[in-house]
Write an enzyme that holds these catalytic residues in place. Structure first.
Site, PDB file in Angstrom:
ATOM      1  N   GLU A 195      32.796  31.907  48.651  1.00 24.29           N
ATOM      2  CA  GLU A 195      33.044  30.642  47.954  1.00 24.29           C
ATOM      3  C   GLU A 195      33.107  29.426  48.876  1.00 24.29           C
ATOM      4  O   GLU A 195      34.153  28.779  48.995  1.00 24.29           O
ATOM      5  CB  GLU A 195      34.341  30.740  47.136  1.00 24.29           C
ATOM      6  CG  GLU A 195      34.322  31.844  46.096  1.00 24.29           C
ATOM      7  CD  GLU A 195      35.483  31.736  45.103  1.00 24.29           C
ATOM      8  OE1 GLU A 195      36.339  30.858  45.265  1.00 24.29           O
ATOM      9  OE2 GLU A 195      35.504  32.536  44.147  1.00 24.29           O
ATOM     10  N   GLU A 250      33.362  38.947  42.351  1.00 20.96           N
ATOM     11  CA  GLU A 250      34.731  38.782  41.838  1.00 20.96           C
ATOM     12  C   GLU A 250      34.685  38.436  40.370  1.00 20.96           C
ATOM     13  O   GLU A 250      33.911  37.580  39.937  1.00 20.96           O
ATOM     14  CB  GLU A 250      35.476  37.625  42.529  1.00 20.96           C
ATOM     15  CG  GLU A 250      35.986  37.925  43.900  1.00 20.96           C
ATOM     16  CD  GLU A 250      36.723  36.739  44.518  1.00 20.96           C
ATOM     17  OE1 GLU A 250      37.320  35.931  43.787  1.00 20.96           O
ATOM     18  OE2 GLU A 250      36.679  36.633  45.758  1.00 20.96           O
TER      19      GLU A 250
HETATM   20  C1  FCB Z   1      38.673  33.116  44.026  1.00 18.81           C
HETATM   21  C2  FCB Z   1      38.982  33.577  45.429  1.00 18.81           C
HETATM   22  C3  FCB Z   1      39.904  34.762  45.490  1.00 18.81           C
HETATM   23  C4  FCB Z   1      40.977  34.698  44.435  1.00 18.81           C
HETATM   24  C5  FCB Z   1      40.395  34.423  43.078  1.00 18.81           C
HETATM   25  C6  FCB Z   1      41.396  34.381  41.959  1.00 18.81           C
HETATM   26  O1  FCB Z   1      38.390  31.761  44.047  1.00 18.81           O
HETATM   27  O2  FCB Z   1      37.806  33.917  46.103  1.00 18.81           O
HETATM   28  O3  FCB Z   1      40.420  34.839  46.795  1.00 18.81           O
HETATM   29  O4  FCB Z   1      41.937  33.794  44.794  1.00 18.81           O
HETATM   30  O5  FCB Z   1      39.689  33.216  43.093  1.00 18.81           O
END
Ligand code: FCB
Length: 469
Positions: A173, A371
């Protein structure tokens, strides 16, 4: 955006689809001053009063550093085929450049070997936001030297672990690292300077490309794959017929998505992004040859997805204080619920749309959801002498999003894996320990781990490849 009922079970994922879970070093490891680890920007930030809710820090976190075997057994007990972890740069090169800390390499060697011994594929991210503080003192991501330092670090890790790690991710990210870190200041290093944020965008992209090149020179594992993870936004125009709303959407997509994917995957910065941000910078920090360095061949594109954005034309100063440097007259429209504990809207359709759109824009790449998950207010109950956490909302969330992923595959998207955020509750950045994203509950007083109902649900999915009830 259409609403749809994504609640469905019995769908089978293709053979070989990867079911995993993810964590990040600073969020779980603790042991911040042990075995030669140097300070990172998140140590400095979390120890600055007022930056993190309740003054929480990652000093102890989930104490993963001291509980490696137990936690790897936990992953094994869920039957997951892969585990996405991040390596802490300040454990490997504590000053950011120069001396390598052997104890740091040994620690990750132990984690990786432990995963492999349990037949769990390690998926390694090199940068999940824990920049060594000495590099921040020299300008952090606003200077190109940080990109070169990152490549040096990538080479050191690749030399040591490149015979056994098969999936390498450079950045997690970069949108958050650049804009939350340097524009809105909500994340470390807590700077508010729009031009600095755009410099950070470029130097993070540069770091990605340089690291891929360095890794390719030293990694020896046959068929190793290279990737980058972006948190691409699923953005909608409030009124798709209204050109001003459509322009608001274009601006946000440029800053949030194309500022990263176009240089990384195509070798250019979007012209509209450069125009939109002219009043902030002339982009002269992009040097001749940089785009070739950034645009390296990679195999997988990682996507982190949580919720959607809807935007429309806003009032004159509507973007002030937002992490969107250069955006003008953009206003965020309240999303329909339901919401998670983060206040994020639950929208599996957004995941589907994002996967399809990303595939359309960059059809030659395999995609991975690196994620997706949800925070809810979990509670421990004792039943028949056993501790349980009933989290039907998380199960419902996961089921709907796995259905969305499955539909995207059926629509032709080459999606090869899905990593649930997170393996266990952990330090949720500026929210400290107040938000629980885990499949496994962590009692921060005792460090006890308690598998939530969602962990059992996910174990069924991972074991069978079929979405359970
Ligand atoms: C993302 C991050 C991760 C976590 C999630 C909820 O932005 O990569 O580390 O905090 O959100």
């Amino acid at each position: 955006m259409t609403t749809d009922d994504f609640r469905e079970s019995g769908l089978r994922f293709p053979e070989g689809f990867t079911f995993g879970s993810a964590t990040a070093a600073y969020q779980i490891e603790g042991a911040v001053a042990e075995d030669g680890r140097g300070p990172s920007i998140w140590d400095a930030f979390s120890h600055t009063p007022g930056k993190v809710l309740n003054g929480d820090t990652g000093d102890v976190a989930d104490d993963f550093y001291h509980r490696v075997d137990e936690d790897l057994d936990l992953i094994k007990s869920l039957g997951l085929g892969a585990y996405r972890l991040s390596i802490a740069w300040p454990r490997i090169i504590p000053a950011g450049t120069g001396e390598v800390n052997e104890a740091g390499l040994k620690f990750y060697e132990r984690v990786i070997d432990g995963l492999i011994a349990r037949d769990i594929e390690p998926v390694v991210t090199l940068y999940h936001w824990d920049l060594p503080q000495p590099l921040q003192d020299r300008g952090g991501w606003t200077v190109r030297e940080t990109g070169y330092a990152f490549a040096e670090y990538a080479r050191v890790v690749g030399e040591r672990l490149g015979d056994r790690v098969g999936v390498w991710t450079t950045l997690n990210e970069p949108w958050c690292a650049a804009y939350l870190g340097y524009a809105s200041g909500e994340h470390a290093p807590g700077i508010r300077d729009e031009e600095a944020a755009l410099k950070a965008v470029h130097h993070l992209n540069l770091a990605h490309g340089l690291a891929v090149s360095a890794l390719r020179e030293v990694v020896t594992k046959p068929d190793a794959k290279y990737s980058v993870t972006n948190n691409l936004a699923s953005v909608y125009a409030a009124d798709p017929q209204n050109p001003e709303d459509v322009d608001a959407k274009r601006q946000i997509e440029a800053l949030r998505n194309r500022a990263f994917t176009d240089p990384q995957l195509r070798g250019f910065y979007p012209q509209d992004l450069i125009e939109d941000t002219r009043h902030i910078t002339d982009w002269s920090f992009v040097r001749d040859g940089d785009l070739e360095l950034i645009h390296q061949p990679i195999d997988l594109v990682g996507i982190n997805y949580y919720n959607t954005d809807t935007v429309r034309r806003g009032a004159e100063h509507s973007t002030e204080g937002t992490p969107f440097p250069g955006a003008t007259r953009v206003e965020w429209v309240d999303q329909p619920g339901p919401f998670t504990e983060m206040g994020w809207n639950i929208a599996p359709q957004g995941l589907y749309d994002l996967l399809v759109a990303t595939h359309e824009a960059y059809p030659e790449y395999d995609l991975v959801i690196t994620e997706n998950g949800a925070a809810f207010a979990d509670e421990v109950v004792v039943e028949g002498g056993e501790k349980r956490v009933h989290d039907p909302l998380r199960i419902d969330f996961l089921q709907r999003h796995f259905v969305a992923a499955h539909r995207a595959i059926r629509a032709g998207v080459p999606l090869t894996g899905y990593f649930v955020w997170s393996l266990m509750d952990n330090f949720e950045w500026a929210f400290g320990y107040s938000k629980r994203f885990g499949l496994v509950y962590v009692d921060y007083e005792t460090q006890e781990r308690i598998a939530k109902d969602s962990a059992r649900w996910y174990a069924k999915l991972a074991g069978s490849g079929i979405i359970p009830e």
